[in-house]
Design an enzyme around this catalytic site. Structure first.
Site, short mmCIF file in Angstrom:
data_model
loop_
_atom_site.label_atom_id
_atom_site.label_comp_id
_atom_site.label_asym_id
_atom_site.label_seq_id
_atom_site.Cartn_x
_atom_site.Cartn_y
_atom_site.Cartn_z
N ASN A 180 0.91 -1.31 0.11
CA ASN A 180 -0.12 0.05 -0.03
C ASN A 180 0.88 1.26 0.06
O ASN A 180 0.48 2.34 -0.59
CB ASN A 180 -0.87 0.08 1.14
CG ASN A 180 -2.17 -0.78 1.03
OD1 ASN A 180 -2.97 -0.41 0.25
ND2 ASN A 180 -2.18 -2.07 1.51
N MET A 191 1.43 -2.14 12.66
CA MET A 191 0.67 -3.17 13.59
C MET A 191 0.84 -2.61 14.88
O MET A 191 0.35 -3.39 15.87
CB MET A 191 1.28 -4.53 13.49
CG MET A 191 1.23 -5.17 12.09
SD MET A 191 -0.59 -5.36 11.68
CE MET A 191 -0.60 -6.94 12.65
N LEU A 225 -1.57 3.43 18.08
CA LEU A 225 -1.39 4.92 18.35
C LEU A 225 -2.07 5.00 19.67
O LEU A 225 -3.23 4.78 19.74
CB LEU A 225 -1.51 5.83 17.39
CG LEU A 225 -0.53 5.42 16.02
CD1 LEU A 225 -1.23 6.36 14.83
CD2 LEU A 225 0.86 5.72 16.45
N HIS A 247 -8.13 -1.12 6.12
CA HIS A 247 -8.37 -2.39 6.88
C HIS A 247 -8.84 -3.32 5.72
O HIS A 247 -9.89 -2.99 4.95
CB HIS A 247 -9.50 -2.24 8.09
CG HIS A 247 -9.57 -3.05 8.86
ND1 HIS A 247 -8.46 -3.61 9.59
CD2 HIS A 247 -10.86 -3.93 8.80
CE1 HIS A 247 -9.41 -4.71 10.19
NE2 HIS A 247 -10.01 -4.89 9.86
N ASP A 270 -9.98 0.36 14.71
CA ASP A 270 -10.80 0.16 13.51
C ASP A 270 -12.27 0.77 13.49
O ASP A 270 -13.25 0.25 12.76
CB ASP A 270 -10.88 -1.40 13.00
CG ASP A 270 -9.35 -1.82 12.99
OD1 ASP A 270 -8.55 -0.98 12.51
OD2 ASP A 270 -9.26 -2.89 13.31
C1 GRF Z 1 -3.16 -4.72 4.11
O1 GRF Z 1 -4.07 -5.84 4.06
C2 GRF Z 1 -3.75 -3.78 5.00
O2 GRF Z 1 -5.23 -3.64 4.63
C3 GRF Z 1 -3.68 -4.10 6.39
O3 GRF Z 1 -2.17 -4.71 6.43
C4 GRF Z 1 -2.01 -5.15 5.13
C5 GRF Z 1 -0.85 -4.42 4.55
O4 GRF Z 1 -0.31 -4.95 3.42
N1 GRF Z 1 -4.00 -3.09 7.20
P1 GRF Z 1 1.10 -4.01 2.63
O5 GRF Z 1 2.06 -3.78 3.86
O6 GRF Z 1 0.51 -2.77 2.30
O7 GRF Z 1 1.36 -4.72 1.60
#
Ligand code: GRF
Length: 193
Positions: free
Chosen positions: A22, A95, A98, A114, A150
């Protein structure tokens, strides 16, 4: 949220813990003309996060903090983000949770992605739980971050169909493709673009 004009893009930081796919999609988006943000900083709690490679590849500053002493890590982070004029934070597979204080300092300026159709399946193992519950659909959500996990206001969601032969891996892959599309779209929406 404040408007950005022309080359005067708003400084953003992306927080990661792992792969960073991402992050990569957000960097690519931020380099387009239509993007209101410019990614100036990558933050990770994990020294081994693969996504940190994008710091070198795209010449973006990074800060790695272990978050073991959360208050200390967060105050160092707040300092560095301020120094670099970061005004929006995108969590992307980050992960750590905060603190309320940190979230307050960036009130309404922290987004998260998410891999479920929130409010369903907050937390971890979303795909596994969706399959166990025999859901027909799952998807992904971009939302504002508040102090509850979330649970912040939803900005954008994308639904995907779960096929009969779906596995956790195939579902994760299918949803990830959509994640890479909706995060940039959600940013445009936040800036009314
Ligand atoms: C994604 O599935 C996101 O939705 C979740 O963690 C994953 C992260 O993937 N929160 P990346 O590190 O962006 O490849």
């Amino acid at each position: 949220m404040a408007q950005s004009t022309g080359y005067n893009k708003i400084g953003a930081a992306v927080f990661i813990s792992g792969r960073g796919s991402n992050l990569k999609s957000l960097i690519k988006f931020s380099k387009t003309k239509k993007s209101p943000i410019s990614i100036e900083f990558i933050v990770s709690n994990n020294f081994k996060a693969k996504g940190l490679n994008y710091s070198r590849i795209y010449k973006i500053k990074k800060k790695v903090l272990n978050f073991k002493e959360k208050n200390l890590s967060e105050s160092k982070l707040l300092y560095v983000l301020k120094q670099n004029n970061i005004r929006i934070i995108c969590l992307a597979g980050f992960m750590k949770i905060l603190s309320k204080n940190f979230i307050k300092k960036f009130n309404g300026k922290i987004l998260n992605i998410h891999p479920s159709l929130l409010p369903k399946y907050k937390g971890l193992n979303t795909h596994k739980r969706a399959l166990l519950n025999k859901e027909k659909y799952s998807g992904c959500t971009v939302h504002f971050v508040n102090s509850r996990l979330d649970s912040g206001k939803i900005i954008l969601q994308k639904r995907v169909r779960i096929s009969k032969s779906e596995t956790e891996t195939s579902l994760a892959k299918k949803i990830l493709v959509q994640e890479h599309k909706i995060y940039p779209k959600a940013i445009l929406k936040v800036f009314n673009l």
